[in-house]
Design a protein around this motif. Structure first.
Motif, PDB file in Angstrom:
ATOM      1  N   UNK A 273      30.892 -22.430 -28.128  1.00 34.54           N
ATOM      2  CA  UNK A 273      31.258 -23.578 -27.288  1.00 34.54           C
ATOM      3  C   UNK A 273      31.237 -23.251 -25.799  1.00 34.54           C
ATOM      4  N   UNK A 274      31.243 -21.981 -25.435  1.00 36.65           N
ATOM      5  CA  UNK A 274      31.194 -21.648 -24.006  1.00 36.65           C
ATOM      6  C   UNK A 274      29.792 -21.798 -23.423  1.00 36.65           C
ATOM      7  N   UNK A 275      28.784 -22.002 -24.274  1.00 40.25           N
ATOM      8  CA  UNK A 275      27.430 -22.244 -23.765  1.00 40.25           C
ATOM      9  C   UNK A 275      27.330 -23.702 -23.349  1.00 40.25           C
ATOM     10  N   UNK A 276      27.172 -23.941 -22.030  1.00 41.80           N
ATOM     11  CA  UNK A 276      27.037 -25.331 -21.567  1.00 41.80           C
ATOM     12  C   UNK A 276      25.724 -25.951 -22.040  1.00 41.80           C
ATOM     13  N   UNK A 277      25.683 -27.244 -22.017  1.00 41.37           N
ATOM     14  CA  UNK A 277      24.461 -27.987 -22.320  1.00 41.37           C
ATOM     15  C   UNK A 277      23.945 -28.540 -20.990  1.00 41.37           C
ATOM     16  N   UNK A 278      22.786 -28.045 -20.568  1.00 43.13           N
ATOM     17  CA  UNK A 278      22.208 -28.405 -19.266  1.00 43.13           C
ATOM     18  C   UNK A 278      21.188 -29.514 -19.460  1.00 43.13           C
ATOM     19  N   UNK A 279      21.268 -30.533 -18.631  1.00 44.99           N
ATOM     20  CA  UNK A 279      20.354 -31.675 -18.707  1.00 44.99           C
ATOM     21  C   UNK A 279      19.232 -31.484 -17.691  1.00 44.99           C
ATOM     22  N   UNK A 280      18.322 -30.569 -17.996  1.00 45.44           N
ATOM     23  CA  UNK A 280      17.225 -30.249 -17.088  1.00 45.44           C
ATOM     24  C   UNK A 280      16.051 -31.203 -17.284  1.00 45.44           C
ATOM     25  N   UNK A 281      15.406 -31.554 -16.191  1.00 43.46           N
ATOM     26  CA  UNK A 281      14.135 -32.271 -16.264  1.00 43.46           C
ATOM     27  C   UNK A 281      13.105 -31.340 -16.891  1.00 43.46           C
ATOM     28  N   UNK A 282      12.062 -31.886 -17.495  1.00 45.70           N
ATOM     29  CA  UNK A 282      11.053 -31.056 -18.157  1.00 45.70           C
ATOM     30  C   UNK A 282      10.463 -30.013 -17.221  1.00 45.70           C
ATOM     31  N   UNK A 283      10.118 -30.413 -15.987  1.00 46.70           N
ATOM     32  CA  UNK A 283       9.506 -29.442 -15.062  1.00 46.70           C
ATOM     33  C   UNK A 283      10.497 -28.355 -14.665  1.00 46.70           C
ATOM     34  N   UNK A 284      11.791 -28.698 -14.547  1.00 53.41           N
ATOM     35  CA  UNK A 284      12.801 -27.687 -14.236  1.00 53.41           C
ATOM     36  C   UNK A 284      12.966 -26.729 -15.418  1.00 53.41           C
ATOM     37  N   UNK A 285      12.929 -27.258 -16.646  1.00 51.55           N
ATOM     38  CA  UNK A 285      13.040 -26.414 -17.833  1.00 51.55           C
ATOM     39  C   UNK A 285      11.869 -25.440 -17.890  1.00 51.55           C
ATOM     40  N   UNK A 286      10.663 -25.932 -17.654  1.00 53.21           N
ATOM     41  CA  UNK A 286       9.490 -25.053 -17.662  1.00 53.21           C
ATOM     42  C   UNK A 286       9.631 -23.950 -16.626  1.00 53.21           C
ATOM     43  N   UNK A 287      10.095 -24.309 -15.437  1.00 54.13           N
ATOM     44  CA  UNK A 287      10.278 -23.312 -14.377  1.00 54.13           C
ATOM     45  C   UNK A 287      11.340 -22.288 -14.743  1.00 54.13           C
ATOM     46  N   UNK A 288      12.427 -22.731 -15.361  1.00 55.28           N
ATOM     47  CA  UNK A 288      13.487 -21.806 -15.764  1.00 55.28           C
ATOM     48  C   UNK A 288      12.978 -20.848 -16.838  1.00 55.28           C
ATOM     49  N   UNK A 289      12.255 -21.349 -17.820  1.00 59.12           N
ATOM     50  CA  UNK A 289      11.716 -20.490 -18.871  1.00 59.12           C
ATOM     51  C   UNK A 289      10.718 -19.485 -18.276  1.00 59.12           C
TER      52      UNK A 289
END
Length: 185
Positions: free
Chosen positions: A163-179
């Motif tokens: 439960x300590x893992x937050x759920x982040x609402x990233x845009x698709x392009x932000x998710x791709x950049x983070x990965x």
């Protein structure tokens, strides 16, 4: 002077002293908030973005993914919406680095956590070796399941992460950049 009047004057004095302390505290805390930007998104502690000499804290980000990892903001300086996870994370701003560290390897208990944050380097997540968490083994992560873990808090087998893992609402392009950033740390 009678005793009731003396008690009244003492009570008034105490009230004025307390009120004065509150005002001084408010002025000091407001000044600190303005000076350090503690209420600005992405700033958990003032030292986090004002590196000491010889520090390895990054303040100049080379990519959108790196900025998201360190600050919880994208390159447009928009705070990434978050739900779940520790309350302090969104009270003071926060990010991946707040729990998983600058190298992405986790390993250090976090405040109010029940598990030690895991190694989220791309190599560790996608390796064919054993992948265990507090529930059971699961297959290696893929880019798609990393995205699900970040957005929905679920591992590749569909089990809920701690439960300590937050759920982040990233845009698709932000998710791709983070990965992409996870691939280089």
């Amino acid at each position: 002077m009678t005793v009731p009047i003396a008690r009244t004057l003492i009570s008034i004095g105490i009230i004025l002293m307390v009120a004065g302390c509150v005002n001084v505290y408010d002025e000091r805390s407001d000044a600190m908030n303005r000076e350090y930007g503690w209420h600005d998104p992405g700033y958990m502690y003032p030292e986090q973005y004002e590196p000491m000499p010889g520090s390895n804290i990054i303040t100049d980000f080379s990519s959108n993914g790196e900025m998201i990892y360190y600050t919880g903001l994208n390159e447009k300086e928009q705070q990434i919406p978050v739900s779940g996870g520790p309350h302090w994370l969104y009270v003071h701003g926060g990010s991946c680095v707040s729990c998983h560290g600058i190298d992405g390897k986790g390993g250090v208990p976090i405040m109010m956590g029940t598990v030690i944050p895991s190694d989220i380097t791309y190599e560790a997540l996608t390796s064919e070796g054993e992948h265990e968490d507090e529930h059971e083994e699961h297959p290696p992560y893929t880019d798609e399941t990393i995205s699900i873990a970040i957005r929905e808090g679920k591992d590749p087998s569909g089990e809920e992460l701690d439960y300590t893992m937050p759920k982040w609402d990233l845009l698709d392009e932000d998710m791709e950049d983070l990965i992409e950033y996870l691939k280089i740390i």
